[in-house]
Scaffold this active site. Structure first.
Site, mmCIF file in Angstrom:
data_model
loop_
_atom_site.group_PDB
_atom_site.id
_atom_site.type_symbol
_atom_site.label_atom_id
_atom_site.label_comp_id
_atom_site.label_asym_id
_atom_site.label_seq_id
_atom_site.Cartn_x
_atom_site.Cartn_y
_atom_site.Cartn_z
ATOM 1 N N THR A 17 99.310 108.325 14.669
ATOM 2 C CA THR A 17 98.342 107.503 13.952
ATOM 3 C C THR A 17 98.008 106.271 14.776
ATOM 4 O O THR A 17 98.853 105.763 15.504
ATOM 5 C CB THR A 17 98.978 107.084 12.607
ATOM 6 O OG1 THR A 17 99.160 108.238 11.812
ATOM 7 C CG2 THR A 17 98.122 106.073 11.875
ATOM 8 N N GLY A 19 103.800 108.961 5.629
ATOM 9 C CA GLY A 19 102.917 108.350 4.650
ATOM 10 C C GLY A 19 103.493 108.220 3.262
ATOM 11 O O GLY A 19 103.300 107.207 2.583
ATOM 12 N N THR A 23 102.437 102.792 10.370
ATOM 13 C CA THR A 23 102.438 104.153 10.895
ATOM 14 C C THR A 23 103.760 104.823 10.546
ATOM 15 O O THR A 23 104.794 104.156 10.490
ATOM 16 C CB THR A 23 102.238 104.180 12.425
ATOM 17 O OG1 THR A 23 102.331 105.529 12.894
ATOM 18 C CG2 THR A 23 103.280 103.346 13.153
ATOM 19 N N ARG A 59 95.887 116.837 1.210
ATOM 20 C CA ARG A 59 96.928 115.802 1.236
ATOM 21 C C ARG A 59 96.358 114.497 1.777
ATOM 22 O O ARG A 59 95.601 114.472 2.733
ATOM 23 C CB ARG A 59 98.089 116.265 2.108
ATOM 24 C CG ARG A 59 99.250 115.260 2.230
ATOM 25 C CD ARG A 59 99.162 114.424 3.489
ATOM 26 N NE ARG A 59 100.340 113.558 3.656
ATOM 27 C CZ ARG A 59 100.469 112.673 4.630
ATOM 28 N NH1 ARG A 59 99.500 112.515 5.523
ATOM 29 N NH2 ARG A 59 101.552 111.921 4.724
#
Length: 319
Positions: free
Chosen positions: A186, A239, A236, A214
């Site tokens: 990310t 999640g 990051t 998702r």
């Protein structure tokens, strides 16, 4: 008080023996993106413009898990997401489920500026992108051979895969393994400009082999992205853990309600997130920078007006 910038390219189980041929382009991209951001701040650009600019640059780099390099869902497609926030006004925008938008972060900013809403997803976000004339491509543009192999490995291991997580060796043949830690990351950027305004931006492709539909922390204001008049934060990692911990907002709340410094607030937020789940980059209105993580490594970089700069991956190791 002066400008400052910090950015990340994802965190996770990045091994110390990371192959040089895979390490070098990532480190070069961190240096390049940092330089672009510094030049923009020196030229007097706003923090909001700078974080969008830097994240666009990272989205265009196939070595990171955002934009061009986004990892694949369980059905072999990309579903990209991003968010951006202006600390001065607390205006923000977010998008999810993108399959054709070249730079999701710019669409998130358009949601912020051109709609009465904060968050658009999937077909609605794609329709809005076409209405706004942003650059789109066929979804096959995002499906790289590396990510096809990465998805295959994750499916054979029967799991979703965090950025930079090595596929399970017992399950997979070693012949075709993507090198350790080569699962990409990310991206995010935070900045404070010469006027003291703060902004944050985050963009990702999510988890390898994630379920269709998702949504992770990156597009969720207060989890993966947050900015106010005290600080700007981009997170990051896993999640679900970051969402549960409202990590980005927690940093700001600890500063606002507990009077903690940015470094102490950021460290506390990461320490109270389960181990090996992630990290963040953060900047205060006074130009203080923090980049804590509880994973093995995190691709990161920062620079401040007083001349300090750092590009690193592992703890206390600069590149």
């Amino acid at each position: 008080m002066g400008w400052a910038i910090a950015l990340h390219g994802g965190g996770g189980a990045i091994p110390l023996d990371y192959p040089a041929e895979h390490l070098q382009p990532r480190v070069e991209s961190l240096h390049h993106s940092l330089r672009i951001g510094v030049e923009a701040l020196k030229a007097g650009n706003s923090a909001l413009d700078v974080v969008e600019l830097v994240v666009r640059e990272l989205e265009n780099n196939p070595h990171f898990n955002a934009g061009r390099g986004s990892v694949l869902t369980c059905n072999g497609n990309v579903e990209m997401e991003a968010s951006i926030m202006d600390g001065t006004t607390k205006k923000c925008g977010a998008v999810s489920g993108l399959k054709t938008v070249v730079n999701p972060i710019s669409l998130a900013r358009l949601v912020m500026e051109k709609t009465p809403h904060i968050y658009l997803g999937f077909d609605g976000a794609e329709t809005f992108a076409r209405e706004q004339g942003v650059e789109t491509v066929d979804s096959s543009y995002f499906v790289t051979q590396e990510n096809i192999e990465r998805l295959k490995q994750a499916k054979e291991a029967n799991r979703t895969q965090l950025d930079y997580t090595e596929p399970t060796p017992k399950v997979l043949s070693s012949e075709k393994l993507i090198p350790n830690g080569d699962s990409q990351g990310t991206v995010g950027c935070v900045a404070v400009d010469n006027a003291g305004s703060l902004a944050s931006a985050t963009s990702t492709g999510g988890l390898v082999n994630k379920m269709v539909g998702r949504i992770g922390d990156s597009p969720i204001i207060g989890a993966g992205t947050y900015a106010n008049n005290l600080c700007a934060v981009s997170a990051t990692g896993k999640g679900e853990a970051i969402i549960r911990g409202t990590v980005a907002r927690d940093v700001a709340a600890l500063m606002e309600f507990k009077g903690l410094s940015l470094k102490d607030a950021a460290a506390y937020a990461v320490e109270h997130t389960p181990k090996d789940t992630g990290g963040l980059v953060a900047i205060s209105a006074t130009g203080e920078v923090a980049m804590p993580f509880n994973t093995l490594g995190m691709f990161r970089a920062c620079a401040t007006e007083d001349g300090y700069s750092e590009v690193g991956i592992w703890p206390s190791v600069k590149n």
